[in-house]
Design a protein around this motif. Structure first.
Motif, PDB file in Angstrom:
ATOM      1  N   LYS A 130     -38.038  13.159   4.043  1.00 14.86           N
ATOM      2  CA  LYS A 130     -37.606  11.851   3.528  1.00 14.86           C
ATOM      3  C   LYS A 130     -36.549  11.212   4.415  1.00 14.86           C
ATOM      4  O   LYS A 130     -36.501   9.988   4.543  1.00 14.86           O
TER       5      LYS A 130
ATOM      6  N   ASP B 278     -38.126   1.504 -12.409  1.00 14.83           N
ATOM      7  CA  ASP B 278     -39.562   1.296 -12.562  1.00 14.83           C
ATOM      8  C   ASP B 278     -40.112   2.267 -13.593  1.00 14.83           C
ATOM      9  O   ASP B 278     -39.458   3.223 -13.973  1.00 14.83           O
TER      10      ASP B 278
ATOM     11  N   THR C 138     -36.981  13.699  -8.063  1.00 15.85           N
ATOM     12  CA  THR C 138     -35.667  13.826  -7.417  1.00 15.85           C
ATOM     13  C   THR C 138     -34.466  13.759  -8.377  1.00 15.85           C
ATOM     14  O   THR C 138     -33.516  14.522  -8.206  1.00 15.85           O
TER      15      THR C 138
HETATM   16  O1  LIG Z   1     -41.528   6.499 -11.152  1.00 15.41           O
HETATM   17  C1  LIG Z   1     -41.372   6.775  -9.985  1.00 15.41           C
HETATM   18  O2  LIG Z   1     -42.215   7.421  -9.329  1.00 15.41           O
HETATM   19  C2  LIG Z   1     -40.145   6.334  -9.284  1.00 15.41           C
HETATM   20  O3  LIG Z   1     -39.209   5.641  -9.917  1.00 15.41           O
HETATM   21  C3  LIG Z   1     -40.301   6.242  -7.809  1.00 15.41           C
HETATM   22  O4  LIG Z   1     -39.829   5.099  -7.179  1.00 15.41           O
HETATM   23  C4  LIG Z   1     -39.714   7.501  -7.196  1.00 15.41           C
HETATM   24  O5  LIG Z   1     -38.333   7.377  -7.051  1.00 15.41           O
HETATM   25  C5  LIG Z   1     -40.370   7.869  -5.904  1.00 15.41           C
HETATM   26  O6  LIG Z   1     -41.750   7.919  -6.100  1.00 15.41           O
HETATM   27  C6  LIG Z   1     -39.912   9.212  -5.400  1.00 15.41           C
HETATM   28  O7  LIG Z   1     -40.446  10.208  -6.217  1.00 15.41           O
HETATM   29  P1  LIG Z   1     -40.022  11.715  -6.074  1.00 15.41           P
HETATM   30  O8  LIG Z   1     -38.595  11.802  -6.460  1.00 15.41           O
HETATM   31  O9  LIG Z   1     -40.924  12.428  -7.052  1.00 15.41           O
HETATM   32  O10 LIG Z   1     -40.282  12.102  -4.651  1.00 15.41           O
END
Ligand SMILES: O=C(O)[C@H](O)[C@@H](O)[C@H](O)[C@H](O)COP(=O)(O)O
Length: 236
Positions: free
Chosen positions: A201, A69, A45
């Protein structure tokens, strides 16, 4: 109370609005305190936000950039969130920012999390601006449903901290070990923006917002009064 959802017609206007908020808050922190700390996610994203934010007119040499993270992999891995941040955000004017990794090559993921916790505490122990993404299972940061670390990560009365997250068993997410900030880091932040794309989402967010704060990260943020701004575009 469920926060208002701000809607944008295109990915471009959505990304511009989010980047503008982070620029405004980080720039104000640099002027007021001589420094700013921004934390962002990995995943698919945030790239359009990071590409715009890289051009922002703030004192980048006074900004520390970190992650909410990380996957427990080195930067050479395509799964590395540090790699995404370096390739897309820390470019152009933003290349002057200091990057604080959550991953270091340690013996265990828990040890790496402890090293990251120390580095973030040294940087002030508080984020001025945070960008979050959300998975379709409702996870933010590495707060995954069914994970043994979920309850600890969601405990609002602990201090801001960084924890190791084991990979899920029997095909459950996450597929890799992770390192994640906890809910108190979001509670202490100046501004927290949740960037969402696509109708699926939005529906997950609306459902999760009404969930159990002990086990559902979105509900936990709302219950803990995290200064949350939800910014959505239907476009994907
Ligand atoms: O490392 C990661 O995967 C992220 O920091 C995680 O929290 C992410 O924001 C979500 O999984 C959404 O992921 P997408 O943007 O790929 O849908």
């Amino acid at each position: 109370m469920t926060p208002e959802i701000e809607t944008f017609p295109t990915v471009e206007t959505w990304a511009q609005s989010i980047a503008g908020r982070i620029e405004e808050t980080s720039g104000a922190a640099v002027i007021a305190n001589g420094k700013a700390v921004f934390a962002g996610p990995g995943g698919s994203t945030p790239s359009p936000v990071y590409a715009r934010l890289a051009q922002a007119n703030i004192g980048w040499d006074k900004v520390a950039v970190t992650l909410v993270d990380e996957r427990y992999v080195p930067e050479t891995s395509p799964d590395s969130n540090a790699r995404l941040i370096k390739d897309v955000l820390l470019q152009g004017p933003a290349a002057k920012a200091r990057f604080i990794p959550l991953y270091t090559a340690e013996v265990t993921v828990d040890r790496a999390a402890a090293v990251a916790a120390h580095a973030l505490a040294e940087a002030g122990g508080r984020f001025d601006a945070v960008l979050l993404g959300m998975g379709e299972d409702g996870h933010i940061c590495s707060m995954f449903p069914e994970s043994p670390t979920l309850k600890t990560l969601l405990t609002p009365t602990l201090k801001p901290n960084v924890l190791g997250v084991p990979h899920g068993r029997d095909g459950m997410a996450p597929s890799l070990e992770r390192i994640s900030i906890n809910l108190p880091y979001l509670m202490a932040a100046g501004r927290v923006i949740l960037g969402l794309k696509g109708r699926a989402k939005l529906e997950v967010f609306e459902r999760e917002a009404l969930g159990d704060p002990a086990t559902q990260p979105i509900a936990a943020m709302i219950a803990a009064k995290v200064p949350l701004e939800v910014v959505w575009t239907e476009a994907n």
